[in-house]
Each structure stands twice: as structure tokens, then as C-alpha cells.
Design a protein around this motif. Structure first.
Motif, PDB file in Angstrom:
ATOM      1  N   UNK A 135     -52.822 -60.198 -41.866  1.00  0.00           N
ATOM      2  CA  UNK A 135     -54.411 -60.076 -41.570  1.00  0.00           C
ATOM      3  C   UNK A 135     -54.784 -60.757 -40.384  1.00  0.00           C
ATOM      4  N   UNK A 136     -55.686 -60.005 -39.659  1.00  0.00           N
ATOM      5  CA  UNK A 136     -56.251 -60.704 -38.474  1.00  0.00           C
ATOM      6  C   UNK A 136     -57.792 -60.721 -38.910  1.00  0.00           C
ATOM      7  N   UNK A 137     -57.904 -62.099 -39.181  1.00  0.00           N
ATOM      8  CA  UNK A 137     -59.508 -62.174 -39.902  1.00  0.00           C
ATOM      9  C   UNK A 137     -60.482 -63.147 -38.914  1.00  0.00           C
ATOM     10  N   UNK A 138     -60.289 -63.126 -37.574  1.00  0.00           N
ATOM     11  CA  UNK A 138     -61.006 -63.879 -36.682  1.00  0.00           C
ATOM     12  C   UNK A 138     -61.403 -62.965 -35.752  1.00  0.00           C
ATOM     13  N   UNK A 139     -62.747 -63.498 -35.073  1.00  0.00           N
ATOM     14  CA  UNK A 139     -63.567 -62.513 -34.339  1.00  0.00           C
ATOM     15  C   UNK A 139     -62.357 -62.576 -32.698  1.00  0.00           C
ATOM     16  N   UNK A 140     -61.861 -63.618 -32.501  1.00  0.00           N
ATOM     17  CA  UNK A 140     -60.874 -63.985 -31.153  1.00  0.00           C
ATOM     18  C   UNK A 140     -60.151 -62.679 -31.080  1.00  0.00           C
ATOM     19  N   UNK A 141     -59.362 -62.281 -32.176  1.00  0.00           N
ATOM     20  CA  UNK A 141     -58.531 -61.171 -32.066  1.00  0.00           C
ATOM     21  C   UNK A 141     -58.856 -59.878 -31.692  1.00  0.00           C
ATOM     22  N   UNK A 142     -60.279 -59.714 -32.330  1.00  0.00           N
ATOM     23  CA  UNK A 142     -60.844 -58.287 -31.954  1.00  0.00           C
ATOM     24  C   UNK A 142     -61.507 -58.399 -30.496  1.00  0.00           C
ATOM     25  N   UNK A 143     -61.882 -59.642 -30.143  1.00  0.00           N
ATOM     26  CA  UNK A 143     -62.177 -59.732 -28.700  1.00  0.00           C
ATOM     27  C   UNK A 143     -61.155 -59.255 -27.809  1.00  0.00           C
ATOM     28  N   UNK A 144     -59.995 -59.835 -28.074  1.00  0.00           N
ATOM     29  CA  UNK A 144     -58.757 -59.524 -27.055  1.00  0.00           C
ATOM     30  C   UNK A 144     -58.595 -57.778 -27.105  1.00  0.00           C
ATOM     31  N   UNK A 145     -58.644 -57.349 -28.277  1.00  0.00           N
ATOM     32  CA  UNK A 145     -58.677 -55.831 -28.397  1.00  0.00           C
ATOM     33  C   UNK A 145     -59.661 -55.076 -27.722  1.00  0.00           C
ATOM     34  N   UNK A 146     -61.022 -55.653 -27.906  1.00  0.00           N
ATOM     35  CA  UNK A 146     -62.017 -55.052 -27.102  1.00  0.00           C
ATOM     36  C   UNK A 146     -61.928 -55.364 -25.597  1.00  0.00           C
ATOM     37  N   UNK A 147     -61.496 -56.196 -24.988  1.00  0.00           N
ATOM     38  CA  UNK A 147     -61.289 -56.505 -23.619  1.00  0.00           C
ATOM     39  C   UNK A 147     -60.228 -55.586 -23.101  1.00  0.00           C
TER      40      UNK A 147
ATOM     41  N   UNK B 275     -60.080 -47.995 -20.523  1.00  0.00           N
ATOM     42  CA  UNK B 275     -61.140 -46.949 -20.281  1.00  0.00           C
ATOM     43  C   UNK B 275     -61.582 -47.059 -18.999  1.00  0.00           C
ATOM     44  N   UNK B 276     -61.821 -48.408 -18.332  1.00  0.00           N
ATOM     45  CA  UNK B 276     -62.459 -48.184 -17.054  1.00  0.00           C
ATOM     46  C   UNK B 276     -61.262 -47.819 -16.084  1.00  0.00           C
ATOM     47  N   UNK B 277     -60.028 -48.124 -16.193  1.00  0.00           N
ATOM     48  CA  UNK B 277     -58.950 -47.722 -15.444  1.00  0.00           C
ATOM     49  C   UNK B 277     -58.594 -46.372 -15.419  1.00  0.00           C
ATOM     50  N   UNK B 278     -58.951 -45.692 -16.736  1.00  0.00           N
ATOM     51  CA  UNK B 278     -58.758 -44.097 -16.815  1.00  0.00           C
ATOM     52  C   UNK B 278     -59.541 -43.329 -16.325  1.00  0.00           C
ATOM     53  N   UNK B 279     -60.687 -44.045 -16.332  1.00  0.00           N
ATOM     54  CA  UNK B 279     -62.235 -43.432 -15.781  1.00  0.00           C
ATOM     55  C   UNK B 279     -62.797 -42.240 -16.560  1.00  0.00           C
ATOM     56  N   UNK B 280     -62.319 -42.169 -17.877  1.00  0.00           N
ATOM     57  CA  UNK B 280     -62.755 -41.454 -18.783  1.00  0.00           C
ATOM     58  C   UNK B 280     -64.254 -41.836 -19.223  1.00  0.00           C
ATOM     59  N   UNK B 281     -65.141 -40.882 -19.115  1.00  0.00           N
ATOM     60  CA  UNK B 281     -66.480 -41.401 -19.432  1.00  0.00           C
ATOM     61  C   UNK B 281     -66.901 -42.104 -20.864  1.00  0.00           C
TER      62      UNK B 281
END
Length: 243
Positions: free
Chosen positions: A12-24, A30-36
Motif C-alpha cells: 500500500x502507498x497511503x501517503x500523499x507524497x507518493x502520489x505527488x511524485x507520480x503527479x510530477x 505529458x509536457x515532453x510528449x506535447x500531447x494536449x
């Protein structure tokens, strides 16, 4: 030895920091791929019902510290937390898998799957056929969606109304869409099979590739980056607490 096996276990990954890493990482990809972003969020409409369904059950059926209650209805802190985490997992899963298909052609994806599972050829596993089936399945998804929209427009022009009416009426109307869609998919599969036979697919024991995959420096660089990414998800909260 058996007790030390961890394959198939859930960590289990039950802390927001792990999800923050995935978000970044996802935002960077997405930015590098230039997909809208609009194109990516458009594909999220298909899982809205699943998000609502799973969030509902997590919010109202998870026991814990009660935040609000009315008669037999209870909303707990643990339920809200679990619903949020589950929704984020589903969203990240869809976006991550979508980015793979957005930025990788079916041909390259087929070659990658075949190369990754190449060691199974020692056990006489038809890796090439399996990779080809995966590629054809990915190619058929947008075709079937386009065909479904075309059939839906044709049925609407004939007076069919899918958006209104009772649930039973909607299901009856959907039959008029699903049946021709299955017929169209079967016809496309038959024509594809004839085309592959006409091109002598399967006649060569070791088929060659027009553009074979080559292991490059960028591929080597991605290995430590992926290891660092996994460790960051699991241990970023412990690292921040040490600071």
C-alpha cells in the motif's frame, strides 16, 4: 524461501507524497510528449461512472472516525481518504496507459513486447503471435470506437433515442447499436485474416523486420531513472521526515 516471495503481494502507498511524485512524473511526460491536456482529459470521460461507483462505496461503507452521519448513513475520514486514493489510482492508471499508446506506434509496441518476452521462445511459447495479437487489438480499439459513433449517428438519424427513456428502453436501443458493431468487427477481422494470408503471414519461421529495435544510450539511461522513480514513490515520505 517460499515465505520470502513477494510476487503478487500488494504494497500500500497511503501517503500523499507518493502520489505527488507520480503527479510530477506524469506532468513531465505529458509536457515532453506535447500531447494536449484537453485530449487526455477527453479520454477520462469513459471512467467517470467507475470513479463515482468506487468512490460511493468507499465513502459510505468504510468504517472509521465518523465525520457526518444521518440515520444509517455514515461518512468517515478513512472512507474519504480511501475514496480519494482509489480515484487517484484509477486516474493515474488510465493516463499512464494512455500516454503509452499516444506516444508509441502499434508497430513499435509490438516489437517491444516481442523483444521483452523473447526469452519465452525457449519454452516454445509463440511470442511473435502473442505480440501480433496485442498490436491488432490496439489497432482495433480506435476503429471500433469510430464505427460505434458512425452507427450511433445512423440510428439517431432513423429516430433512435439513446440518451432518454427508461433503463430498459435504453438497453433495447443499444441492441440496435451493438449488433451491427459486432457484425462490422467480425467482417473487419475476416478481411484482415484474408489480407494477412495473401501476404504469406506465418510462412517464415523467423520473420524479419523492416526496422529492428536497437538498444540505445537513452534506453540505458531510463533504467536507473525508473529505479529512482520507484524508490521515490515508496520512500519519499521517509526521506522528507529525516530532513
Amino acid at each position: 524461501m517460499i515465505r520470502n516471495m513477494t510476487i503478487g503481494n500488494y504494497y500500500p502507498v497511503d501517503d500523499f507524497m507518493g502520489y505527488a511524485v507520480v503527479s510530477v512524473v506524469l506532468l513531465t511526460v505529458i509536457t515532453l510528449s506535447k500531447v494536449p491536456f484537453s485530449y487526455i482529459f477527453k479520454g477520462m470521460r469513459a471512467i467517470i461512472f467507475l470513479l463515482i461507483f468506487t468512490s460511493f462505496f468507499n465513502i459510505f461503507f468504510t468504517k472509521g472516525d465518523v465525520l457526518w452521519e444521518w440515520q444509517f448513513i455514515h461518512i468517515t475520514y478513512q472512507g474519504l481518504r480511501q475514496a480519494l486514493f482509489m480515484a487517484m489510482r484509477l486516474i493515474y492508471l488510465v493516463i499512464g496507459s494512455s500516454m503509452l499508446t499516444y506516444t508509441t506506434t502499434p508497430g513499435k509496441l509490438t516489437d517491444a513486447i516481442e523483444s521483452l518476452l523473447g526469452w519465452l521462445k525457449v519454452f516454445r511459447v509463440p511470442v511473435h503471435d502473442f505480440a501480433m495479437m496485442m498490436s491488432l487489438a490496439l489497432r482495433f480499439i480506435p476503429l471500433l470506437l469510430s464505427e460505434a459513433n458512425r452507427i450511433l449517428d445512423a440510428q439517431s438519424a432513423r429516430g433512435a433515442d439513446v440518451d432518454s427513456g427508461s433503463f430498459v428502453k435504453k438497453m433495447r436501443t443499444m441492441v440496435a447499436i451493438i449488433v451491427p458493431l459486432l457484425v462490422s468487427a467480425t467482417r473487419r477481422a475476416y478481411e484482415l485474416g484474408l489480407a494477412m494470408e495473401a501476404r504469406c503471414y506465418g510462412s517464415a519461421k523467423k520473420p524479419t523486420k523492416l526496422k529492428p529495435l536497437k538498444f540505445r544510450f537513452s534506453d540505458l539511461l531510463m533504467l536507473p531513472l525508473m529505479v529512482a522513480y520507484i524508490f521515490a514513490i515508496l520512500y519519499v515520505d521517509d526521506f522528507i521526515s529525516l530532513l
